[in-house]
Design an enzyme around this catalytic site. Sequence first.
Site, PDB file in Angstrom:
ATOM      1  N   HIS A   1       1.117  -1.551  -0.089  1.00  0.00           N
ATOM      2  CA  HIS A   1      -0.024  -0.462   0.147  1.00  0.00           C
ATOM      3  C   HIS A   1       0.921   1.115  -0.193  1.00  0.00           C
ATOM      4  O   HIS A   1       1.485   1.649   1.052  1.00  0.00           O
ATOM      5  CB  HIS A   1      -0.992   0.097   1.423  1.00  0.00           C
ATOM      6  CG  HIS A   1      -2.297  -1.217   1.239  1.00  0.00           C
ATOM      7  ND1 HIS A   1      -1.873  -2.732   1.405  1.00  0.00           N
ATOM      8  CD2 HIS A   1      -3.376  -1.048   1.440  1.00  0.00           C
ATOM      9  CE1 HIS A   1      -2.712  -3.000   1.638  1.00  0.00           C
ATOM     10  NE2 HIS A   1      -3.946  -1.879   0.961  1.00  0.00           N
TER      11      HIS A   1
ATOM     12  N   GLU B   1      -5.819  -4.719  -6.412  1.00  0.00           N
ATOM     13  CA  GLU B   1      -7.236  -4.343  -6.597  1.00  0.00           C
ATOM     14  C   GLU B   1      -7.602  -3.088  -6.934  1.00  0.00           C
ATOM     15  O   GLU B   1      -7.937  -2.135  -6.834  1.00  0.00           O
ATOM     16  CB  GLU B   1      -8.310  -3.805  -5.390  1.00  0.00           C
ATOM     17  CG  GLU B   1      -7.501  -5.203  -3.919  1.00  0.00           C
ATOM     18  CD  GLU B   1      -7.969  -4.577  -2.408  1.00  0.00           C
ATOM     19  OE1 GLU B   1      -8.453  -3.606  -2.046  1.00  0.00           O
ATOM     20  OE2 GLU B   1      -8.284  -6.009  -2.105  1.00  0.00           O
TER      21      GLU B   1
ATOM     22  N   TRP C   1     -10.615   2.920  -5.356  1.00  0.00           N
ATOM     23  CA  TRP C   1      -9.824   3.333  -3.372  1.00  0.00           C
ATOM     24  C   TRP C   1      -8.761   3.741  -3.190  1.00  0.00           C
ATOM     25  O   TRP C   1      -8.458   4.018  -2.455  1.00  0.00           O
ATOM     26  CB  TRP C   1     -10.598   2.730  -1.964  1.00  0.00           C
ATOM     27  CG  TRP C   1     -10.938   0.827  -2.694  1.00  0.00           C
ATOM     28  CD1 TRP C   1      -9.257   0.476  -2.472  1.00  0.00           C
ATOM     29  CD2 TRP C   1     -11.714   0.357  -3.242  1.00  0.00           C
ATOM     30  NE1 TRP C   1      -9.215  -1.533  -3.174  1.00  0.00           N
ATOM     31  CE2 TRP C   1     -10.919  -0.959  -3.790  1.00  0.00           C
ATOM     32  CE3 TRP C   1     -13.466   0.407  -3.971  1.00  0.00           C
ATOM     33  CZ2 TRP C   1     -11.575  -2.518  -3.968  1.00  0.00           C
ATOM     34  CZ3 TRP C   1     -13.573  -0.542  -3.956  1.00  0.00           C
ATOM     35  CH2 TRP C   1     -12.867  -2.113  -4.270  1.00  0.00           C
TER      36      TRP C   1
ATOM     37  N   GLU D   1      -7.577 -12.423  -1.114  1.00  0.00           N
ATOM     38  CA  GLU D   1      -7.611 -11.513  -0.097  1.00  0.00           C
ATOM     39  C   GLU D   1      -9.114 -11.887   0.120  1.00  0.00           C
ATOM     40  O   GLU D   1      -9.594 -11.898  -0.880  1.00  0.00           O
ATOM     41  CB  GLU D   1      -7.211 -10.353   0.024  1.00  0.00           C
ATOM     42  CG  GLU D   1      -6.477  -9.689   0.547  1.00  0.00           C
ATOM     43  CD  GLU D   1      -6.282  -8.085   0.125  1.00  0.00           C
ATOM     44  OE1 GLU D   1      -7.342  -7.514   1.163  1.00  0.00           O
ATOM     45  OE2 GLU D   1      -5.236  -7.270   0.072  1.00  0.00           O
TER      46      GLU D   1
HETATM   47  C1  BMA Z   1      -6.779  -2.725   5.056  1.00  0.00           C
HETATM   48  C2  BMA Z   1      -6.804  -2.627   6.581  1.00  0.00           C
HETATM   49  C3  BMA Z   1      -5.782  -1.197   6.547  1.00  0.00           C
HETATM   50  C4  BMA Z   1      -4.466  -1.687   6.713  1.00  0.00           C
HETATM   51  C5  BMA Z   1      -4.289  -2.043   5.291  1.00  0.00           C
HETATM   52  C6  BMA Z   1      -2.860  -2.532   5.362  1.00  0.00           C
HETATM   53  O1  BMA Z   1      -7.560  -2.938   4.205  1.00  0.00           O
HETATM   54  O2  BMA Z   1      -6.507  -3.398   7.482  1.00  0.00           O
HETATM   55  O3  BMA Z   1      -5.758  -0.785   8.513  1.00  0.00           O
HETATM   56  O4  BMA Z   1      -3.431  -0.635   6.906  1.00  0.00           O
HETATM   57  O5  BMA Z   1      -5.004  -3.010   4.736  1.00  0.00           O
HETATM   58  O6  BMA Z   1      -2.358  -3.662   5.785  1.00  0.00           O
END
Ligand code: BMA
EC number: 3.2.1.78
Length: 377
Positions: free
Chosen positions: A127, A189, A194, A297
């Site tokens: 991320h 994703e 998002w 996921e």
């Molecule tokens: C998302 C959540 C967040 C997290 C992110 C990266 O789905 O779980 O809280 O920071 O993943 O792991």
Amino acid sequence: MKDFIVFVRFGLQSFLLLISPICFAQTSDKLATAETKNLLRNLKAIQGKKVLFGHQDDLAYGNGWKYEAGRSDINDVTGEYPAVYGWELGGLEHGRPVNIDSVPFDKMKAFIKLAYDKGSVTTISWHLDNPVNGKSAWDTTKNCVRGILPGASKHALYKSWLEKVAAFLGDLKGSDGKSIPVLFRPFHEMSGSWFWWGRNETSPEELKQIWRFTVTYLRDVKKLHNILYVYNYNDIKSADDFMERYPGDAYVDVMSFDFYQSGDPQKDTRFITEVQKSLSIVHGLADRHNKAFAFAETGYNAVPYAKWWTKTLWPAMQNDLPAYVLVWRNAGYRPKENDYHYFAPFKGQVSAPDFVKLYQNSKVAFEKKAAALNLYK
Ligand code: BMA
């Protein structure tokens, strides 16, 4: 899995050869290490028959605990660890010692080594912040991918971030001294909207370009040969939809999607029908393109339905078993958000007995069955 029949002519004699596509399992990286090639071949061989079970951040923390050596919520419930471990690199791009969920990168490396030594599998997501404006991965400013492509203003910055990822991935070594194969799932994703690399934020062509640049850089410039690249949608509407951003067979090893339970699974069967549809599409495409496929996921936050594992998740997957399925992290209570955030059961959690039933399913592999599969051999 479909076999190919090949007609061979030898002088006056003809032969029919039956060739299984497993023989063809080929990594996108021609120079991939033997362990990496073997892992892909084995993932392809088990899909449709067995599914490896995975959990994000499993060894780092769980509901109500952090960094207790040997602890895992999955192990607390079943007496066994998962077969797949998911880890997250967000924050590494800034050279921080911990990721966006406060997991120290040095501990992560040690956990990855432990998993490899036991014959389990590692998958990694990223991320990463938006290099163009410095905002988070969840920034939805349009056209930022364009800003990091070769020639664009933030390209050098993106490359410097990839350097850090390459250093991390290149440093993963097992006790046998070999590089640890990793299923890397960048720009995940991408069909959602998002992240700054999402559907409404990025054109399919730009996504393909940044994907190809990323793979080429890690593989050919940084010479990392322990990576399998996981292409990932959120939900799959159709085969054409899934292929709209596909960068090509030379850049992908695993086709995958994410999908979470929303609504009440006892009244609304959408999770089952959507996952069945997505798995059937990705299974067909993976066979055609000679790739593995995965359910990268999933989960039902706080798992309030006691039978979710055997009455929802299993029926959703059983017709087209992916090579692996991974449930998201057990953050437990989050004070900042004032919510509960966990996707696997823990001891005493309402779905724990049902999870044990899933664990006992002969087609679901946790650590021991995964080890017996010798995934790296
Ligand atoms: C998302 C959540 C967040 C997290 C992110 C990266 O789905 O779980 O809280 O920071 O993943 O792991």
